[in-house]
Design a protein around this motif. Sequence first.
Motif, PDB file in Angstrom:
ATOM      1  N   GLY A  75      10.184  -1.938   0.152  1.00  0.00           N
ATOM      2  CA  GLY A  75       8.737  -2.127   0.063  1.00  0.00           C
ATOM      3  C   GLY A  75       8.257  -3.531   0.349  1.00  0.00           C
ATOM      4  O   GLY A  75       7.080  -3.843   0.153  1.00  0.00           O
ATOM      5  N   LEU A  76       9.144  -4.394   0.825  1.00  0.00           N
ATOM      6  CA  LEU A  76       8.727  -5.770   1.120  1.00  0.00           C
ATOM      7  C   LEU A  76       7.905  -5.819   2.399  1.00  0.00           C
ATOM      8  O   LEU A  76       8.187  -5.110   3.365  1.00  0.00           O
ATOM      9  CB  LEU A  76       9.963  -6.668   1.262  1.00  0.00           C
ATOM     10  CG  LEU A  76      10.801  -6.809  -0.012  1.00  0.00           C
ATOM     11  CD1 LEU A  76      12.128  -7.504   0.298  1.00  0.00           C
ATOM     12  CD2 LEU A  76      10.033  -7.594  -1.075  1.00  0.00           C
ATOM     13  N   VAL A  77       6.892  -6.658   2.407  1.00  0.00           N
ATOM     14  CA  VAL A  77       6.124  -6.870   3.636  1.00  0.00           C
ATOM     15  C   VAL A  77       6.925  -7.755   4.583  1.00  0.00           C
ATOM     16  O   VAL A  77       6.929  -7.556   5.796  1.00  0.00           O
ATOM     17  CB  VAL A  77       4.763  -7.525   3.314  1.00  0.00           C
ATOM     18  CG1 VAL A  77       3.993  -7.820   4.589  1.00  0.00           C
ATOM     19  CG2 VAL A  77       3.950  -6.629   2.392  1.00  0.00           C
ATOM     20  N   ASP A 100       1.524   2.258  -6.075  1.00  0.00           N
ATOM     21  CA  ASP A 100       1.219   0.906  -6.530  1.00  0.00           C
ATOM     22  C   ASP A 100      -0.075   0.433  -5.870  1.00  0.00           C
ATOM     23  O   ASP A 100      -0.136   0.294  -4.638  1.00  0.00           O
ATOM     24  CB  ASP A 100       2.357  -0.058  -6.204  1.00  0.00           C
ATOM     25  CG  ASP A 100       2.158  -1.378  -6.922  1.00  0.00           C
ATOM     26  OD1 ASP A 100       2.988  -1.725  -7.768  1.00  0.00           O
ATOM     27  OD2 ASP A 100       1.142  -2.061  -6.650  1.00  0.00           O
ATOM     28  N   PRO A 101      -1.110   0.191  -6.684  1.00  0.00           N
ATOM     29  CA  PRO A 101      -2.414  -0.170  -6.114  1.00  0.00           C
ATOM     30  C   PRO A 101      -2.422  -1.563  -5.483  1.00  0.00           C
ATOM     31  O   PRO A 101      -3.236  -1.810  -4.593  1.00  0.00           O
ATOM     32  CB  PRO A 101      -3.353  -0.108  -7.324  1.00  0.00           C
ATOM     33  CG  PRO A 101      -2.473  -0.302  -8.517  1.00  0.00           C
ATOM     34  CD  PRO A 101      -1.141   0.281  -8.160  1.00  0.00           C
ATOM     35  N   ILE A 102      -1.565  -2.466  -5.955  1.00  0.00           N
ATOM     36  CA  ILE A 102      -1.524  -3.815  -5.373  1.00  0.00           C
ATOM     37  C   ILE A 102      -0.744  -3.790  -4.054  1.00  0.00           C
ATOM     38  O   ILE A 102      -1.189  -4.306  -3.035  1.00  0.00           O
ATOM     39  CB  ILE A 102      -0.871  -4.824  -6.347  1.00  0.00           C
ATOM     40  CG1 ILE A 102      -1.557  -4.803  -7.715  1.00  0.00           C
ATOM     41  CG2 ILE A 102      -0.885  -6.229  -5.740  1.00  0.00           C
ATOM     42  CD1 ILE A 102      -2.967  -5.297  -7.731  1.00  0.00           C
ATOM     43  N   ASP A 103       0.434  -3.179  -4.089  1.00  0.00           N
ATOM     44  CA  ASP A 103       1.213  -3.053  -2.847  1.00  0.00           C
ATOM     45  C   ASP A 103       0.559  -2.061  -1.887  1.00  0.00           C
ATOM     46  O   ASP A 103       0.844  -2.089  -0.690  1.00  0.00           O
ATOM     47  CB  ASP A 103       2.628  -2.565  -3.160  1.00  0.00           C
ATOM     48  CG  ASP A 103       3.434  -3.575  -3.938  1.00  0.00           C
ATOM     49  OD1 ASP A 103       3.233  -4.779  -3.699  1.00  0.00           O
ATOM     50  OD2 ASP A 103       4.248  -3.174  -4.785  1.00  0.00           O
ATOM     51  N   ARG A 104      -0.284  -1.186  -2.425  1.00  0.00           N
ATOM     52  CA  ARG A 104      -0.853  -0.074  -1.660  1.00  0.00           C
ATOM     53  C   ARG A 104       0.268   0.744  -0.999  1.00  0.00           C
ATOM     54  O   ARG A 104       0.270   0.966   0.216  1.00  0.00           O
ATOM     55  CB  ARG A 104      -1.857  -0.584  -0.617  1.00  0.00           C
ATOM     56  CG  ARG A 104      -2.983  -1.374  -1.298  1.00  0.00           C
ATOM     57  CD  ARG A 104      -4.298  -1.179  -0.627  1.00  0.00           C
ATOM     58  NE  ARG A 104      -4.358  -1.922   0.611  1.00  0.00           N
ATOM     59  CZ  ARG A 104      -5.486  -2.118   1.287  1.00  0.00           C
ATOM     60  NH1 ARG A 104      -6.625  -1.626   0.850  1.00  0.00           N
ATOM     61  NH2 ARG A 104      -5.478  -2.800   2.405  1.00  0.00           N
ATOM     62  N   THR A 105       1.228   1.125  -1.834  1.00  0.00           N
ATOM     63  CA  THR A 105       2.329   1.954  -1.344  1.00  0.00           C
ATOM     64  C   THR A 105       2.448   3.209  -2.189  1.00  0.00           C
ATOM     65  O   THR A 105       2.117   3.215  -3.372  1.00  0.00           O
ATOM     66  CB  THR A 105       3.674   1.204  -1.416  1.00  0.00           C
ATOM     67  OG1 THR A 105       3.863   0.707  -2.746  1.00  0.00           O
ATOM     68  CG2 THR A 105       3.737   0.066  -0.421  1.00  0.00           C
ATOM     69  N   THR A 126       9.108   4.804   0.869  1.00  0.00           N
ATOM     70  CA  THR A 126       7.943   4.081   0.365  1.00  0.00           C
ATOM     71  C   THR A 126       7.015   3.849   1.548  1.00  0.00           C
ATOM     72  O   THR A 126       7.384   3.182   2.518  1.00  0.00           O
ATOM     73  CB  THR A 126       8.362   2.760  -0.303  1.00  0.00           C
ATOM     74  OG1 THR A 126       9.145   3.074  -1.461  1.00  0.00           O
ATOM     75  CG2 THR A 126       7.156   1.949  -0.728  1.00  0.00           C
ATOM     76  N   THR A 172       5.385   6.042  -3.069  1.00  0.00           N
ATOM     77  CA  THR A 172       6.807   6.343  -2.954  1.00  0.00           C
ATOM     78  C   THR A 172       6.997   7.846  -3.180  1.00  0.00           C
ATOM     79  O   THR A 172       6.512   8.392  -4.167  1.00  0.00           O
ATOM     80  CB  THR A 172       7.613   5.500  -3.956  1.00  0.00           C
ATOM     81  OG1 THR A 172       7.400   4.120  -3.646  1.00  0.00           O
ATOM     82  CG2 THR A 172       9.101   5.807  -3.863  1.00  0.00           C
TER      83      THR A 172
END
Lengths: 460, 460
Positions: free
Chosen positions: B181-183, B100-105, B209, B107
């Motif tokens: 994946g929550l900050v 995910d490019p927004i989350d920068r994660t 993740t 998985t």
Amino acid sequence: MTDPRLAELIRLIPALKLSVEAGDLEHHGRDWTRRWTPAPLAVAWPASIDEVQGVVRWASAHGVGIVPSGGRTGLSGGAVAAQGELVLSLDRMNRVLGFDPIDRTLTVEPGIALEAVQNAAREHALLYPVNFAARGSCQIGGNIATNAGGIRVIRYGNTRQWVAGLKVVTGTGELLDLNRGLVKNASGYDLRHLVIGSEGTLGIVVEATLTLTSPPPPSQVMLLAVPAMDALMKVFAEARHRLALEAFEFFTERALHHVLAHGAQRPFAEDHPFYVVTEFDAGDEKAEAEALDFFEFCLGEGWVTDGVIASSEAQAASLWRLREGITESLAPHKPYKNDVSVRISAVPAFMEEMHALLSAEYPAFDVVWFGHIGDGNLHINVLKPAELDNGVFVEQCEHVTSLLVETLARHGGSISAEHGIGLVKKPWLGSVRSEAEIALMRGIKAVWDPNGIMNPGKLL
Amino acid sequence: MTDPRLAELIRLIPALKLSVEAGDLEHHGRDWTRRWTPAPLAVAWPASIDEVQGVVRWASAHGVGIVPSGGRTGLSGGAVAAQGELVLSLDRMNRVLGFDPIDRTLTVEPGIALEAVQNAAREHALLYPVNFAARGSCQIGGNIATNAGGIRVIRYGNTRQWVAGLKVVTGTGELLDLNRGLVKNASGYDLRHLVIGSEGTLGIVVEATLTLTSPPPPSQVMLLAVPAMDALMKVFAEARHRLALEAFEFFTERALHHVLAHGAQRPFAEDHPFYVVTEFDAGDEKAEAEALDFFEFCLGEGWVTDGVIASSEAQAASLWRLREGITESLAPHKPYKNDVSVRISAVPAFMEEMHALLSAEYPAFDVVWFGHIGDGNLHINVLKPAELDNGVFVEQCEHVTSLLVETLARHGGSISAEHGIGLVKKPWLGSVRSEAEIALMRGIKAVWDPNGIMNPGKLL
């Protein structure tokens, strides 16, 4: 002190500062929530780890609940004592115990205020980077118990990341000395991380060794006016791509309205639906030019309609006050606080749905949005109409929370981003943690606190 | 498969890849330690979370121990199966599941190699910053189970810091989906952090993740010759003060000797007692000038007697090989590995005492020092003389470990900085964790794994 249990406590620890004065019980029996009537058995102010252990052993023997008590700035009822518990205040354990320039660690007692920790770090030309508006009154022990976040998480993470060692007294009065400031220590379960964020239900933090870091480069503070909700995350993505962000916060015109009513100055000539305050590294002309490019790009895209870059520290502080003053300005309105998070990527869709839900359910209420949008963390405060009974108001809000929980679940979010579960969010713990997770938490709690005396009724 | 338990497993999960071939049992029953004779019941290669859950439920019902198995590059015996356990290999669960490019994660499944994770991040112009020499064969699941550290901890921390979500199958076969994946997520005990570093004794990581970060600025690699032990930490303090460090590693002439014998080129004309390889940000001329100033200052102080700055990527890689090649070059000598840590500030005094101890106790042995000195983490490898029986050698080394443990205790250190406890360090767990801590760990283990099937006998 006619209670025979207290008489026994005095006998066991004659030097312990203890009070059953009505004013002390009232004052120390509550946090920033105002929903429960304080009714502690007594307030104790131990002055040493020994005294904390003694109090816990006494409480364990007599089945008295203990509410560990810091600055009581919490918003989830985690420090409320309304069931005859003993409030164990850490106010007297508030010293800096040591600083090591090689380890770059500061060892402190739990009752020290966050701001005092920041100041102590600054004296050594270093930074303790966790920061939020309650810094003057919240205590580091409470920060650790809730894994406090705040306005610099986007750069520095939560409190968890800065705890190199913890001394903790468990529910049986055992003193644990966890990790002892080591950078690397692969020797079994990291119990330190289990305690961080446990809201006082496993034990009491009695000492912390905090990691400090180098001060950041000079920064700039920019305030932006944003015309529409769907532009907020576009501005964020652009800012993260172009700038070295230290903070990225948003708030609505309604939030600004309350801060202005509280004495702040309107930043732009006109009203705007949304505002962003962002801080980023700007040590040289190149960085400053990039900031300007970023602003002009957003302006050109129509994502931003106005903006200001602080030209002095005083102006930077006054821009920050617009964001940091929100919680205080809302307090007289007895807000019902939602503190929710989703993955950053889910923010736009979630915000739209949430906005639709709240508009439908709260047509008559003043709903104020703000928060740490770059971490996926939104604060939605619903203000109590002056004429409405508080009980009725909370009931109506909790009904909406139940609806909100469904929206959150669809987006994989959390009902508590940073305030904690405490008493306030307990009915919805099951919306964010599975039955299996809650069963494991209960099992772990029983291992640490077999008599169930540590902050009973909170979280679980 | 005449074992009725295995017949039952095949009946329950017909598609499960399973082997009892002698070669598979031998290969998958051991890690990089060579002290135990592999003797697993069988090796299973589940291809999905469902299959993992099925295997765990079967094992729980039949009281069969499970050894979760990744790249088996571990150095503490954590992945050894010598007691009729089922080896549960994650080799087939090695896919990238999403980015995910927004989350920068990113998985991933647990069986993906660390290097494949690094490469996947790089494809998106991002960085997964945990790095160490076994990157090509170690797996991310194992990295998480041991909270792997390595050569960039000084800048990026351990694996713990980069795990935003974990799926875990507990000892009862329950699937947990932790943190998602929550900050920010303040909703009770962070079970994710309890699993990280638990060495497979609480459950099996079946999905992770990972948080990615921006690539670092261009860097320079410098190799320094250091004439004396007490200069090492002076050089470190100076480097940390003047440079933006990404890595700061040291090794001795004896370590270099083995790497040279393994095919590397001697970096300086002469021998030196100690070497430092350091990498730091050097994006512009100013940074490069600062690096030169740092070097000249250390030279002037007599802390450094020679040095080289890599002038190309190829040269940087060859300087790094001098450090990263040590473990492989020592492997044929069946080294007894000490992986110890103290607080950074305690390194100089601890090193002196440890050097005196080892010189007295191992006069005839080849003792090789290297490690992550900027994190307080020293690796001391004692090489087995070719003529000495391995059992006798290990016995002699363990006697010295008992002495070493006393020195470590005096300096507040850990017997395991990053390798983990596994089987190898189990006799000394009590030197780094108190009885109360070990009792809590056992209690927690019983909650997660009531039948005691998860990596039995390891760690606890």
